[in-house]
Design an enzyme around this catalytic site. Sequence first.
Site, PDB file in Angstrom:
ATOM      1  CB  CYS A 120      -0.938  -0.007   1.191  1.00 55.26           C
ATOM      2  SG  CYS A 120      -1.960  -1.460   1.203  1.00 55.26           S
ATOM      3  CG  HIS A 275      -3.214   3.300   2.284  1.00 54.99           C
ATOM      4  ND1 HIS A 275      -3.869   2.918   1.135  1.00 54.99           N
ATOM      5  CD2 HIS A 275      -3.180   2.192   3.090  1.00 54.99           C
ATOM      6  CE1 HIS A 275      -4.196   1.645   1.227  1.00 54.99           C
ATOM      7  NE2 HIS A 275      -3.799   1.193   2.406  1.00 54.99           N
ATOM      8  CG  ASN A 305      -6.714  -0.978   1.815  1.00 48.83           C
ATOM      9  OD1 ASN A 305      -6.085  -0.598   0.839  1.00 48.83           O
ATOM     10  ND2 ASN A 305      -6.133  -1.419   2.907  1.00 48.83           N
TER      11      ASN A 305
HETATM   12  N1  ACO Z   1     -17.940  -8.920  10.745  1.00 55.40           N
HETATM   13  C1  ACO Z   1     -18.273  -9.219  12.000  1.00 55.40           C
HETATM   14  N2  ACO Z   1     -17.386  -9.564  12.940  1.00 55.40           N
HETATM   15  C2  ACO Z   1     -16.099  -9.611  12.565  1.00 55.40           C
HETATM   16  C3  ACO Z   1     -15.671  -9.316  11.263  1.00 55.40           C
HETATM   17  C4  ACO Z   1     -16.661  -8.978  10.335  1.00 55.40           C
HETATM   18  N3  ACO Z   1     -16.367  -8.659   9.050  1.00 55.40           N
HETATM   19  N4  ACO Z   1     -14.345  -9.434  11.193  1.00 55.40           N
HETATM   20  C5  ACO Z   1     -13.909  -9.783  12.418  1.00 55.40           C
HETATM   21  N5  ACO Z   1     -14.983  -9.892  13.256  1.00 55.40           N
HETATM   22  C6  ACO Z   1     -15.004 -10.254  14.670  1.00 55.40           C
HETATM   23  C7  ACO Z   1     -13.751 -10.966  15.100  1.00 55.40           C
HETATM   24  O1  ACO Z   1     -13.867 -12.351  14.814  1.00 55.40           O
HETATM   25  C8  ACO Z   1     -13.732 -10.681  16.568  1.00 55.40           C
HETATM   26  O2  ACO Z   1     -14.621 -11.576  17.212  1.00 55.40           O
HETATM   27  P1  ACO Z   1     -14.222 -12.224  18.632  1.00 55.40           P
HETATM   28  O3  ACO Z   1     -14.068 -11.042  19.551  1.00 55.40           O
HETATM   29  O4  ACO Z   1     -15.368 -13.126  18.904  1.00 55.40           O
HETATM   30  O5  ACO Z   1     -12.911 -12.922  18.383  1.00 55.40           O
HETATM   31  C9  ACO Z   1     -14.351  -9.294  16.687  1.00 55.40           C
HETATM   32  O6  ACO Z   1     -15.027  -9.054  15.434  1.00 55.40           O
HETATM   33  C10 ACO Z   1     -13.323  -8.190  16.894  1.00 55.40           C
HETATM   34  O7  ACO Z   1     -12.260  -8.421  15.997  1.00 55.40           O
HETATM   35  P2  ACO Z   1     -11.045  -7.451  15.916  1.00 55.40           P
HETATM   36  O8  ACO Z   1     -10.060  -7.986  14.916  1.00 55.40           O
HETATM   37  O9  ACO Z   1     -10.527  -7.153  17.289  1.00 55.40           O
HETATM   38  O10 ACO Z   1     -11.760  -6.145  15.357  1.00 55.40           O
HETATM   39  P3  ACO Z   1     -11.140  -4.739  15.155  1.00 55.40           P
HETATM   40  O11 ACO Z   1     -11.897  -3.749  15.916  1.00 55.40           O
HETATM   41  O12 ACO Z   1      -9.636  -4.775  15.322  1.00 55.40           O
HETATM   42  O13 ACO Z   1     -11.414  -4.476  13.621  1.00 55.40           O
HETATM   43  C11 ACO Z   1     -10.296  -4.592  11.535  1.00 55.40           C
HETATM   44  C12 ACO Z   1     -10.952  -5.397  12.658  1.00 55.40           C
HETATM   45  C13 ACO Z   1     -11.344  -3.720  10.872  1.00 55.40           C
HETATM   46  C14 ACO Z   1      -9.722  -5.575  10.514  1.00 55.40           C
HETATM   47  C15 ACO Z   1      -9.175  -3.710  12.126  1.00 55.40           C
HETATM   48  O14 ACO Z   1      -8.338  -4.485  12.942  1.00 55.40           O
HETATM   49  C16 ACO Z   1      -8.358  -3.043  11.072  1.00 55.40           C
HETATM   50  O15 ACO Z   1      -8.846  -2.221  10.333  1.00 55.40           O
HETATM   51  N6  ACO Z   1      -7.049  -3.353  10.998  1.00 55.40           N
HETATM   52  C17 ACO Z   1      -6.186  -2.754  10.019  1.00 55.40           C
HETATM   53  C18 ACO Z   1      -6.527  -3.368   8.698  1.00 55.40           C
HETATM   54  C19 ACO Z   1      -5.832  -2.677   7.567  1.00 55.40           C
HETATM   55  O16 ACO Z   1      -5.803  -1.482   7.504  1.00 55.40           O
HETATM   56  N7  ACO Z   1      -5.318  -3.502   6.674  1.00 55.40           N
HETATM   57  C20 ACO Z   1      -4.698  -3.099   5.515  1.00 55.40           C
HETATM   58  C21 ACO Z   1      -3.449  -2.361   5.798  1.00 55.40           C
HETATM   59  S1  ACO Z   1      -2.210  -2.372   4.610  1.00 55.40           S
HETATM   60  C22 ACO Z   1      -2.868  -2.516   3.212  1.00 55.40           C
HETATM   61  O17 ACO Z   1      -3.580  -1.621   2.898  1.00 55.40           O
HETATM   62  C23 ACO Z   1      -2.695  -3.791   2.379  1.00 55.40           C
END
Ligand code: ACO
Length: 371
Positions: A120, A275, A305
Amino acid sequence: MTPAPGRLLRTRISGVGRYLPERVLTNHDLERMVETSNEWIVERSGIRERRIAADDESSGTMGARAAEEALASAGLRGSDIDLVIGATCTPDGMFPATATVIQDAIGAGRASSFDVNAACTGFLTALSVGSQFVASGSARRVLVAGSETLSRVVDWTDRGTCVLFGDGAGAVVLEPAADGEPGGLASPVLRSDGALGDLLYARGPASARSGAGAASGVPAAGDNGADPLRAVASCIVMDGRNVFRHAITAMTEAAQACLAGAGLEASDIALCMPHQANVRILSAFARNLELSEDRVYMNLERYGNTSAASIPIALAEAVAEGRLAAGDRVLMVAFGGGFTWGATVVEWSGVREPERLSAVPGPLPSTAPPP
Ligand code: ACO
């Protein structure tokens, strides 16, 4: 124009363009594919919908469409271009380079071409490389295209990743700025830390099957292991929580180092072009930098993204919306798999023919901001 010995030319962005595939995949569509909800996706990421490439589209074809718009807005033709740089982590193939596919499609018959892969952070990296070609006088007109077909490397059974990514392309044309004309890339900061590679990766067809490649946490292709995320070879695998944490720190540090290097304060920035990964990451970053959110451009609710395409798509939309004036300082900042991250400040010079840009779609029906 060759600079006098020891003198570098300043680079201006003279054209911008973008292309988004027609097919829209909404959060409600995803509710029918994996166990998720529109509310969860909007609250955790800020994304409402994303675009998906048609079967006959690729990073090369979408990059070419964005490049054509960038050329039109610069008042140029493909034959005016000396160098095409593609930024992508979803290339059309292992070779030829996606930039070479774009070079052929836009009729840039004189140009050389190559790809940059910094996930990214790819567009910022390619912009910095292209700018140095212009600054040194090695190339007069450079086209930089960020283009991604992430829908083909997403595991559509993994709700933790499939809700985040989308397809699209953006492009810019770089030229030397004349004396007295605004322009220039100030203090580009590019960083990487390969020790964090296993936070976010996608294997390729030539990945190691054992040894160091496997030991770094990257599973062998076809190795399902105990982790269901690893069931699909070559798909994106992500440790979301840790990516989230590192992203905020990395973007903040890169932006601060870039501003310090350029002798600027955050208050000097007219618009930040980050980004587009997650609204909560961008809000935390804006707070750290004390940038008001109206100065942080966001369009991720419509496109998700799009990796190396996200900054040039956002830039083209900001220009089409008339959000930038000549002389404005634009802070671009990114992070991505690798881990890679970086920032640069661009002095905005204005594109020659902004009326050649396609219109930006209006706001989505539900405009309630995520909490
Ligand atoms: N729908 C519903 N529930 C979900 C989903 C979904 N799509 N995805 C995960 N969950 C659940 C998980 O299983 C977890 O359940 P549990 O507590 O029973 O285990 C719960 O939601 C919380 O999960 P977290 O991973 O803690 O959720 P978080 O608040 O961290 O959000 C997210 C997840 C959106 C992926 C976040 O961590 C994030 O944005 N991270 C950065 C991602 C990113 O930017 N990636 C790309 C970067 S680099 C590039 O661009 C290639």
